[in-house]
Design a protein around this motif. Structure first.
Motif, PDB file in Angstrom:
ATOM      1  N   VAL A 191      -4.846 -13.293   3.730  1.00 44.25           N
ATOM      2  CA  VAL A 191      -5.203 -12.363   2.653  1.00 44.25           C
ATOM      3  C   VAL A 191      -6.532 -11.695   2.969  1.00 44.25           C
ATOM      4  O   VAL A 191      -6.695 -10.476   2.790  1.00 44.25           O
ATOM      5  N   LYS A 192      -7.491 -12.459   3.445  1.00 44.20           N
ATOM      6  CA  LYS A 192      -8.785 -11.884   3.780  1.00 44.20           C
ATOM      7  C   LYS A 192      -8.649 -10.856   4.904  1.00 44.20           C
ATOM      8  O   LYS A 192      -9.277  -9.792   4.869  1.00 44.20           O
ATOM      9  N   TYR A 193      -7.817 -11.162   5.873  1.00 41.34           N
ATOM     10  CA  TYR A 193      -7.636 -10.226   6.995  1.00 41.34           C
ATOM     11  C   TYR A 193      -6.956  -8.945   6.510  1.00 41.34           C
ATOM     12  O   TYR A 193      -7.316  -7.830   6.908  1.00 41.34           O
ATOM     13  N   ALA A 194      -5.941  -9.112   5.628  1.00 40.13           N
ATOM     14  CA  ALA A 194      -5.214  -7.949   5.127  1.00 40.13           C
ATOM     15  C   ALA A 194      -6.131  -7.038   4.319  1.00 40.13           C
ATOM     16  O   ALA A 194      -6.082  -5.813   4.425  1.00 40.13           O
ATOM     17  N   ILE A 195      -6.990  -7.658   3.469  1.00 36.11           N
ATOM     18  CA  ILE A 195      -7.890  -6.847   2.656  1.00 36.11           C
ATOM     19  C   ILE A 195      -8.943  -6.187   3.539  1.00 36.11           C
ATOM     20  O   ILE A 195      -9.287  -5.016   3.361  1.00 36.11           O
ATOM     21  N   ARG A 196      -9.463  -6.929   4.519  1.00 37.73           N
ATOM     22  CA  ARG A 196     -10.500  -6.399   5.374  1.00 37.73           C
ATOM     23  C   ARG A 196      -9.967  -5.222   6.199  1.00 37.73           C
ATOM     24  O   ARG A 196     -10.649  -4.226   6.428  1.00 37.73           O
ATOM     25  N   SER A 197      -8.717  -5.351   6.654  1.00 36.86           N
ATOM     26  CA  SER A 197      -8.151  -4.291   7.503  1.00 36.86           C
ATOM     27  C   SER A 197      -7.319  -3.279   6.727  1.00 36.86           C
ATOM     28  O   SER A 197      -6.719  -2.379   7.317  1.00 36.86           O
ATOM     29  N   SER A 198      -7.221  -3.480   5.361  1.00 38.06           N
ATOM     30  CA  SER A 198      -6.433  -2.578   4.493  1.00 38.06           C
ATOM     31  C   SER A 198      -4.986  -2.466   4.993  1.00 38.06           C
ATOM     32  O   SER A 198      -4.421  -1.385   5.113  1.00 38.06           O
ATOM     33  N   SER A 204      -6.161  -6.515  -4.696  1.00 34.45           N
ATOM     34  CA  SER A 204      -6.827  -5.232  -4.478  1.00 34.45           C
ATOM     35  C   SER A 204      -8.075  -5.438  -3.651  1.00 34.45           C
ATOM     36  O   SER A 204      -8.633  -6.538  -3.592  1.00 34.45           O
ATOM     37  N   ASN A 205      -8.479  -4.358  -2.977  1.00 33.08           N
ATOM     38  CA  ASN A 205      -9.764  -4.385  -2.296  1.00 33.08           C
ATOM     39  C   ASN A 205     -10.798  -3.694  -3.186  1.00 33.08           C
ATOM     40  O   ASN A 205     -10.527  -3.443  -4.377  1.00 33.08           O
ATOM     41  N   ASN A 206     -11.915  -3.363  -2.662  1.00 33.26           N
ATOM     42  CA  ASN A 206     -12.974  -2.770  -3.474  1.00 33.26           C
ATOM     43  C   ASN A 206     -12.711  -1.307  -3.841  1.00 33.26           C
ATOM     44  O   ASN A 206     -13.487  -0.707  -4.597  1.00 33.26           O
ATOM     45  N   HIS A 207     -11.613  -0.748  -3.304  1.00 31.66           N
ATOM     46  CA  HIS A 207     -11.348   0.684  -3.544  1.00 31.66           C
ATOM     47  C   HIS A 207     -10.056   0.926  -4.319  1.00 31.66           C
ATOM     48  O   HIS A 207     -10.006   1.833  -5.145  1.00 31.66           O
ATOM     49  N   ALA A 208      -9.041   0.140  -4.045  1.00 35.54           N
ATOM     50  CA  ALA A 208      -7.754   0.407  -4.684  1.00 35.54           C
ATOM     51  C   ALA A 208      -6.916  -0.856  -4.693  1.00 35.54           C
ATOM     52  O   ALA A 208      -7.212  -1.844  -4.019  1.00 35.54           O
ATOM     53  N   VAL A 209      -5.819  -0.825  -5.478  1.00 35.56           N
ATOM     54  CA  VAL A 209      -4.870  -1.927  -5.552  1.00 35.56           C
ATOM     55  C   VAL A 209      -3.956  -1.860  -4.341  1.00 35.56           C
ATOM     56  O   VAL A 209      -3.318  -0.837  -4.090  1.00 35.56           O
ATOM     57  N   MET A 210      -3.859  -2.952  -3.603  1.00 32.22           N
ATOM     58  CA  MET A 210      -3.043  -2.997  -2.396  1.00 32.22           C
ATOM     59  C   MET A 210      -1.622  -3.458  -2.711  1.00 32.22           C
ATOM     60  O   MET A 210      -0.649  -2.925  -2.192  1.00 32.22           O
ATOM     61  N   VAL A 211      -1.471  -4.483  -3.552  1.00 28.48           N
ATOM     62  CA  VAL A 211      -0.160  -5.016  -3.917  1.00 28.48           C
ATOM     63  C   VAL A 211      -0.171  -5.292  -5.406  1.00 28.48           C
ATOM     64  O   VAL A 211      -1.134  -5.859  -5.932  1.00 28.48           O
ATOM     65  N   GLU A 212       0.926  -4.894  -6.070  1.00 25.19           N
ATOM     66  CA  GLU A 212       1.059  -5.138  -7.504  1.00 25.19           C
ATOM     67  C   GLU A 212       2.520  -5.446  -7.810  1.00 25.19           C
ATOM     68  O   GLU A 212       3.396  -4.620  -7.536  1.00 25.19           O
ATOM     69  N   GLU A 213       2.788  -6.642  -8.329  1.00 25.23           N
ATOM     70  CA  GLU A 213       4.146  -7.069  -8.639  1.00 25.23           C
ATOM     71  C   GLU A 213       4.207  -7.530 -10.081  1.00 25.23           C
ATOM     72  O   GLU A 213       3.242  -8.097 -10.602  1.00 25.23           O
ATOM     73  N   PRO A 270      -1.513  -3.870   3.728  1.00 24.10           N
ATOM     74  CA  PRO A 270      -0.731  -4.614   2.722  1.00 24.10           C
ATOM     75  C   PRO A 270       0.416  -5.397   3.335  1.00 24.10           C
ATOM     76  O   PRO A 270       0.884  -6.376   2.738  1.00 24.10           O
ATOM     77  N   ALA A 271       0.877  -5.026   4.517  1.00 27.93           N
ATOM     78  CA  ALA A 271       2.018  -5.725   5.117  1.00 27.93           C
ATOM     79  C   ALA A 271       1.690  -7.174   5.413  1.00 27.93           C
ATOM     80  O   ALA A 271       2.573  -8.049   5.395  1.00 27.93           O
ATOM     81  N   PHE A 272       0.447  -7.462   5.697  1.00 26.28           N
ATOM     82  CA  PHE A 272       0.066  -8.837   6.006  1.00 26.28           C
ATOM     83  C   PHE A 272       0.043  -9.727   4.763  1.00 26.28           C
ATOM     84  O   PHE A 272      -0.147 -10.951   4.883  1.00 26.28           O
ATOM     85  N   LEU A 273       0.195  -9.148   3.573  1.00 27.41           N
ATOM     86  CA  LEU A 273       0.186  -9.951   2.348  1.00 27.41           C
ATOM     87  C   LEU A 273       1.546 -10.509   1.996  1.00 27.41           C
ATOM     88  O   LEU A 273       1.682 -11.279   1.028  1.00 27.41           O
ATOM     89  N   TYR A 274       2.567 -10.151   2.778  1.00 24.68           N
ATOM     90  CA  TYR A 274       3.932 -10.566   2.429  1.00 24.68           C
ATOM     91  C   TYR A 274       4.069 -12.092   2.467  1.00 24.68           C
ATOM     92  O   TYR A 274       4.577 -12.710   1.517  1.00 24.68           O
ATOM     93  N   MET A 275       3.642 -12.728   3.567  1.00 25.49           N
ATOM     94  CA  MET A 275       3.807 -14.181   3.720  1.00 25.49           C
ATOM     95  C   MET A 275       2.960 -14.972   2.719  1.00 25.49           C
ATOM     96  O   MET A 275       3.478 -15.926   2.107  1.00 25.49           O
ATOM     97  N   PRO A 276       1.673 -14.657   2.483  1.00 22.43           N
ATOM     98  CA  PRO A 276       0.929 -15.406   1.458  1.00 22.43           C
ATOM     99  C   PRO A 276       1.555 -15.304   0.088  1.00 22.43           C
ATOM    100  O   PRO A 276       1.626 -16.301  -0.647  1.00 22.43           O
TER     101      PRO A 276
END
Length: 526
Positions: free
Chosen positions: A56-63, A90-99, A65-71
């Motif tokens: 999750v940290k890597y996905a947010i840092r690199s923006s 979400s990161n500091n700018h926008a929502v990355m994943v919302e379910e 969202p595909a890396f958030l699937y497994m977590p």
């Protein structure tokens, strides 16, 4: 006047109603609190798991969202009862994943979003959120933090105790994880508990109470059990127990008669105790008299034995002393003549034989001297003596094995004593020889002399096998010994000599850790 049956029915009915109501209410409150606590722990665990996941940290840092699937998949697998209503990363700018769960009617825009514009974007666990549609959610939001690193300067400052100089840097926030759990599942579980546990429990309490009340009113169990318990106590000898049932019915009359009977029994028991106390006192006096008689008899027998031993020792000592002296002189002349001859091999054999004869002769002389010293009670012939010189003279007369280390510790200066030098030297030789015998495989012998108040203390400490507690009180008795070839008179004679000089011998020993004998002699008054 109400009968016992009526009183018991009214009392038990009220008690059952109160107990049943309070039990159900308590169980309901406890169950609700327990379920809410479970919901809080579950939500906290899920949101913490996501926030601390490295993917999750890597996905947010690199923006990405595909890396958030497994977590997210792993979190969904933990949610076996579909309690997650919405999930937002979400990161500091926008929502990355919302379910959002299809079971809720609320649109995600109505749910507040944690973001960069908030004044205090810190952890928020278990806050209740109510939407316009009337749905209630338990919101769990935590920031995703970057791992803090330390510079070499900060590490050195911490190690040197200067942590207050460098302030701790705030961990940078990468983004936020937000999970909402619906109260619908919580309410379902609480309703299930009410119908499956609380209501049956209340019915069971009421029905059981009704049967119990009728059973007790029919057989009057409570008063009879109380009387039975008191009867057992009286049978065990506790006549102070009474039946405290104050009523105007048959049970009250029975309790009054029972208490009168117990009082009569208590009087008879007190009289019996007085007689038994007198008997015990008489038995104790007889036992004490018997013990004193046995001790007196033992002292008498011991005195007679010691007297017989003294006579025997005196006779044997006088008879053997002269032959042993002649043997010693003959051995001295024989050793001198062996040294003057030239046959080396024969001289070695003869020297070894004369050494054996000399050693055994010296041992025999010591036994005879101990016997004579034990049989005599002569007053010491005292003179002003230097104890240090006396100790050195005593050690020069003994052959201490090389494997035993000798340590001498003397206070400087040592006071002079009025003692019989010959007798005190005999005591020192006995104590040093005993210490050497206690260390057959080697060890350390420490001799320490110092002044303490009006006495001079001379201690002999060895690192040998020690003396067991079972025989400490016997080692100063005549004829008691643990040596296979010993006579058992050395310590008895030594103790007698020191007592005639106005002193004493103390022993401190522990089995397996060595022994310490302390000779205390009075200091000469000049």
């Amino acid at each position: 006047m109400f009968s016992i049956r009526t009183k018991l029915i009214l009392f038990m009915s009220m008690l059952i109603i109160i107990v049943g109501t309070l039990s159900c209410l308590f169980f309901l409150i406890h169950s609700k609190w327990q379920q809410e606590e479970v919901l809080q722990r579950f939500g906290t665990s899920l949101v913490t798991l996501l926030a601390q996941d490295n993917e999750v940290k890597y996905a947010i840092r690199s923006s990405q969202p595909a890396f958030l699937y497994m977590p997210i998949k792993r979190v969904r697998e933990l949610d076996r009862e579909d309690e997650i209503s919405y999930l937002r990363i979400s990161n500091n700018h926008a929502v990355m994943v919302e379910e959002k769960s299809p079971q809720i009617n609320t649109i995600t825009e109505e749910i507040p979003t944690i973001g960069k514009n908030q004044q205090c974007p810190e952890t928020s666990l278990g806050n209740s959120i109510t939407t316009t549609s009337g749905e209630v959610f338990c919101d769990f939001s935590v920031p995703v933090l970057e791992i803090q690193t330390f510079s070499e300067e900060e590490f050195a400052a911490q190690m040197l105790g200067e942590g207050n100089v460098i302030r701790k840097k705030a961990q940078p926030i990468l983004g936020f994880v937000q999970i909402g759990l619906s109260h619908h599942k919580l309410e379902e579980r609480i309703h299930k508990i009410i119908w499956q546990s609380i209501i049956p429990l209340g019915i069971f309490i009421v029905i059981g109470g009704i049967f119990t009340t009728f059973f007790l009113t029919r057989y009057l169990v409570s008063p009879l059990r109380r009387m039975a318990s008191i009867t057992l106590d009286i049978a065990r000898g506790d006549f102070n127990r009474t039946v405290e049932i104050h009523s105007n019915d048959e049970i009250g009359q029975l309790s009054t008669n029972f208490n009168q009977m117990a009082q009569s029994l208590r009087g008879l028991c007190d009289e019996k105790e007085k007689i038994m106390a007198q008997l015990r006192e008489n038995v104790q006096r007889l036992s004490l008299a018997n013990t004193e008689l046995e001790e007196a008899q033992e002292r008498l027998v011991r005195t007679e034995k010691l007297a017989a031993i003294g006579k025997l020792a005196s006779g044997i000592g006088h008879e053997l002393r002269n032959p042993l002296g002649v043997m010693r002189n003959a051995l001295f002349i024989l050793k001198k003549r062996i040294k003057d001859t030239d046959a080396l091999t024969d001289n070695q054999n003869l020297t070894q034989l004369t050494y054996i004869l000399e050693k055994e002769t010296e041992r025999s002389v010591k036994i005879v001297n101990d016997l004579l010293a034990f049989s005599r009670t002569t007053k010491p012939t005292v003179s002003l003596t230097n104890i240090r010189s006396l100790l050195e003279s005593s050690l020069s007369r003994l052959e201490i094995p090389e494997k035993i280390k000798k340590v001498m510790q003397f206070e400087d200066p040592l006071p002079l004593l009025y003692v019989d030098a010959t007798q005190i030297e005999q005591v020192f030789i006995n104590l040093v020889q005993n210490a050497c015998d206690a260390m057959p495989t080697g060890g350390q012998l420490t001799i320490h002399a110092e002044k303490e108040n009006d006495f001079l203390n001379v201690t002999f400490t060895d690192t040998g096998c020690g003396i067991p507690d079972t025989i400490k009180d016997k080692i100063f008795e005549p004829l008691f010994t643990t040596k296979p070839n010993g006579l058992g008179l050395g310590l008895a004679v030594s103790s007698s000599i020191i007592q005639r000089h106005g002193g004493c011998i103390d022993l401190k020993s522990k089995d397996g850790e060595g022994s310490t004998f302390t000779v205390k002699l009075p200091v000469a008054i000049t």
